[in-house]
Design a protein around this motif. Structure first.
Motif, PDB file in Angstrom:
ATOM      1  N   ALA A  46      14.517  -4.684  10.402  1.00 37.47           N
ATOM      2  CA  ALA A  46      14.250  -3.386   9.762  1.00 37.47           C
ATOM      3  C   ALA A  46      13.725  -3.605   8.345  1.00 37.47           C
ATOM      4  O   ALA A  46      12.806  -2.907   7.900  1.00 37.47           O
ATOM      5  N   MET A  47      14.305  -4.588   7.635  1.00 38.03           N
ATOM      6  CA  MET A  47      13.849  -4.857   6.262  1.00 38.03           C
ATOM      7  C   MET A  47      12.423  -5.375   6.251  1.00 38.03           C
ATOM      8  O   MET A  47      11.623  -4.996   5.399  1.00 38.03           O
ATOM      9  N   LEU A  48      12.117  -6.242   7.210  1.00 40.59           N
ATOM     10  CA  LEU A  48      10.768  -6.798   7.301  1.00 40.59           C
ATOM     11  C   LEU A  48       9.760  -5.680   7.535  1.00 40.59           C
ATOM     12  O   LEU A  48       8.720  -5.606   6.864  1.00 40.59           O
ATOM     13  N   THR A  49      10.084  -4.791   8.497  1.00 39.53           N
ATOM     14  CA  THR A  49       9.182  -3.666   8.794  1.00 39.53           C
ATOM     15  C   THR A  49       8.960  -2.819   7.548  1.00 39.53           C
ATOM     16  O   THR A  49       7.821  -2.519   7.175  1.00 39.53           O
ATOM     17  N   VAL A  50      10.069  -2.433   6.892  1.00 37.39           N
ATOM     18  CA  VAL A  50       9.948  -1.551   5.728  1.00 37.39           C
ATOM     19  C   VAL A  50       9.221  -2.270   4.587  1.00 37.39           C
ATOM     20  O   VAL A  50       8.393  -1.673   3.902  1.00 37.39           O
ATOM     21  N   SER A  51       9.513  -3.574   4.403  1.00 37.02           N
ATOM     22  CA  SER A  51       8.858  -4.272   3.287  1.00 37.02           C
ATOM     23  C   SER A  51       7.357  -4.374   3.515  1.00 37.02           C
ATOM     24  O   SER A  51       6.579  -4.426   2.566  1.00 37.02           O
ATOM     25  N   THR A  53       5.541  -2.079   5.303  1.00 40.20           N
ATOM     26  CA  THR A  53       4.857  -0.791   5.447  1.00 40.20           C
ATOM     27  C   THR A  53       5.216   0.225   4.369  1.00 40.20           C
ATOM     28  O   THR A  53       4.503   1.219   4.222  1.00 40.20           O
ATOM     29  N   ALA A  54       6.301   0.015   3.612  1.00 42.47           N
ATOM     30  CA  ALA A  54       6.740   1.055   2.678  1.00 42.47           C
ATOM     31  C   ALA A  54       5.712   1.275   1.577  1.00 42.47           C
ATOM     32  O   ALA A  54       5.137   0.330   1.058  1.00 42.47           O
ATOM     33  N   ARG A  55       5.494   2.535   1.256  1.00 43.96           N
ATOM     34  CA  ARG A  55       4.590   2.876   0.151  1.00 43.96           C
ATOM     35  C   ARG A  55       4.923   4.276  -0.347  1.00 43.96           C
ATOM     36  O   ARG A  55       5.626   5.031   0.309  1.00 43.96           O
ATOM     37  N   GLU A  56       4.376   4.606  -1.505  1.00 44.19           N
ATOM     38  CA  GLU A  56       4.558   5.948  -2.052  1.00 44.19           C
ATOM     39  C   GLU A  56       3.537   6.882  -1.426  1.00 44.19           C
ATOM     40  O   GLU A  56       2.361   6.519  -1.302  1.00 44.19           O
ATOM     41  N   ASN A  62       6.940  10.824  -2.498  1.00 43.69           N
ATOM     42  CA  ASN A  62       8.052  10.407  -1.634  1.00 43.69           C
ATOM     43  C   ASN A  62       7.745   9.005  -1.093  1.00 43.69           C
ATOM     44  O   ASN A  62       6.588   8.598  -1.058  1.00 43.69           O
ATOM     45  N   VAL A  63       8.780   8.249  -0.687  1.00 44.46           N
ATOM     46  CA  VAL A  63       8.484   6.973  -0.059  1.00 44.46           C
ATOM     47  C   VAL A  63       8.432   7.162   1.452  1.00 44.46           C
ATOM     48  O   VAL A  63       9.149   7.971   2.026  1.00 44.46           O
ATOM     49  N   GLY A  64       7.558   6.393   2.086  1.00 46.59           N
ATOM     50  CA  GLY A  64       7.404   6.472   3.525  1.00 46.59           C
ATOM     51  C   GLY A  64       6.687   5.228   3.984  1.00 46.59           C
ATOM     52  O   GLY A  64       6.583   4.245   3.249  1.00 46.59           O
ATOM     53  N   THR A  65       6.191   5.244   5.209  1.00 45.17           N
ATOM     54  CA  THR A  65       5.485   4.067   5.709  1.00 45.17           C
ATOM     55  C   THR A  65       4.012   4.372   5.994  1.00 45.17           C
ATOM     56  O   THR A  65       3.327   3.578   6.609  1.00 45.17           O
TER      57      THR A  65
END
Lengths: 197, 197
Positions: A46-51, A53-56, A62-65
């Motif tokens: 989950a951390m790998l995915t979020v790291s 794809t995460a962006r503002e 807001n933060v999202g992917t």
């Protein structure tokens, strides 16, 4: 000290999370290693995915992917209402209440002469643009009831005057609150804003 | 609620760590997303590595990333001394003090009639084997000073009698401790074990 560099490295990184110190990081890592199948692997994934794809959100902050977040993309959201919050965590708190069905605008902080934060360091120019672009009729200033939050709210209200209906959250006794435990400021605000039953 | 399923999933997993609840998990995840370069990516990578390689040492029960842990592999460690601890966290606490230079044996818990934990559920048979195999001359029973810990220590002492020198950690006033704040049991133990200056 586990005597193992990989595990020590993981403990050091975990200890940098807010709310965890070295002791609780060790405890968490031991727990993770014991539950490596059910918890550690899924968490790493989950951390790998979020790291990756995460962006503002380019629109609201807001933060999202995705470039535009799910709330901004949601056509079920009322277009005319814009809720201005200081921080992403405030947006999440508003969403948990589940009551607001409009869109948000995250400022990314408050004005602060002391810390050298001016209007252009916050997302205030973008807020001005959105009011025209999205035909906003009401701007709800949901800033924290702190000195900095209220100063920022006043500044924004000045800037936007006449361009939309400006409202702010009501101040008063919180649900479940006992008068004896409330500060003078809250009681004064609640009394001044009293309403007929 | 961030409105994003990946981020929500990460928050749910983080909230299952000991010492973190839903609120602190949200705070931690927001912090991670803000520092995705410096913290989130390295943490995800460290977790992935540990989740793929972490295992219990076949010899002593410590956790590591190899079948035999770094402490058991270390030839600089005194062969004749074996420190028996309840749990991996206790081993780590002993190692932090940096004073003990022998090897460890992790029981994996304490005997407990109430919870149905018998000698074969702990690593007591393996302890017996190691005493012969590693020519152990001293077994230090470093179990917690709780009822369960001391019961287990007594049981092990019975089992190992005559096979090695059996010792236990001293009990008394902790360093920095004030008598006024200590319980009766500790003061009694300290008084009984008093020594000439």
């Amino acid at each position: 000290m586990s005597g193992n560099t990989d595990i020590e490295g993981l403990i050091d990184l975990m200890a940098r999370l807010p709310g965890l110190g070295p002791r609780s990081a060790r405890r968490a890592v031991l727990h993770l290693i014991r539950k490596r199948g059910q918890l550690l692997s899924p968490l790493a994934q989950a951390m790998l995915t979020v790291s990756e794809t995460a962006r503002e959100c380019l629109n609201c902050g807001n933060v999202g992917t995705t470039d535009i977040c799910d709330i901004c993309e949601n056509n079920g959201r009322a277009n005319g209402q814009l809720c201005v919050v200081e921080d992403v965590s405030d947006l999440w708190a508003m969403e948990r209440s589940g009551v607001f069905r409009g869109r948000y605008h995250v400022l990314g902080g408050t004005l602060s002469a002391l810390n050298g934060v001016g209007p252009d360091d916050l997302r205030i120019p973008q807020l001005r643009d959105r009011i025209d672009a999205e035909a906003v009729t009401e701007v709800i200033l949901a800033l924290n009831a702190t000195i900095d939050g209220q100063t920022t709210a006043h500044y924004i209200a000045d800037q936007l005057e006449g361009r939309a209906l400006l409202t702010s959250l009501a101040q008063g006794v919180p649900i479940g609150g006992e008068l004896d435990y409330l500060d003078d400021g809250t009681i004064t605000a609640a009394l001044n804003a009293r309403k007929p039953i």
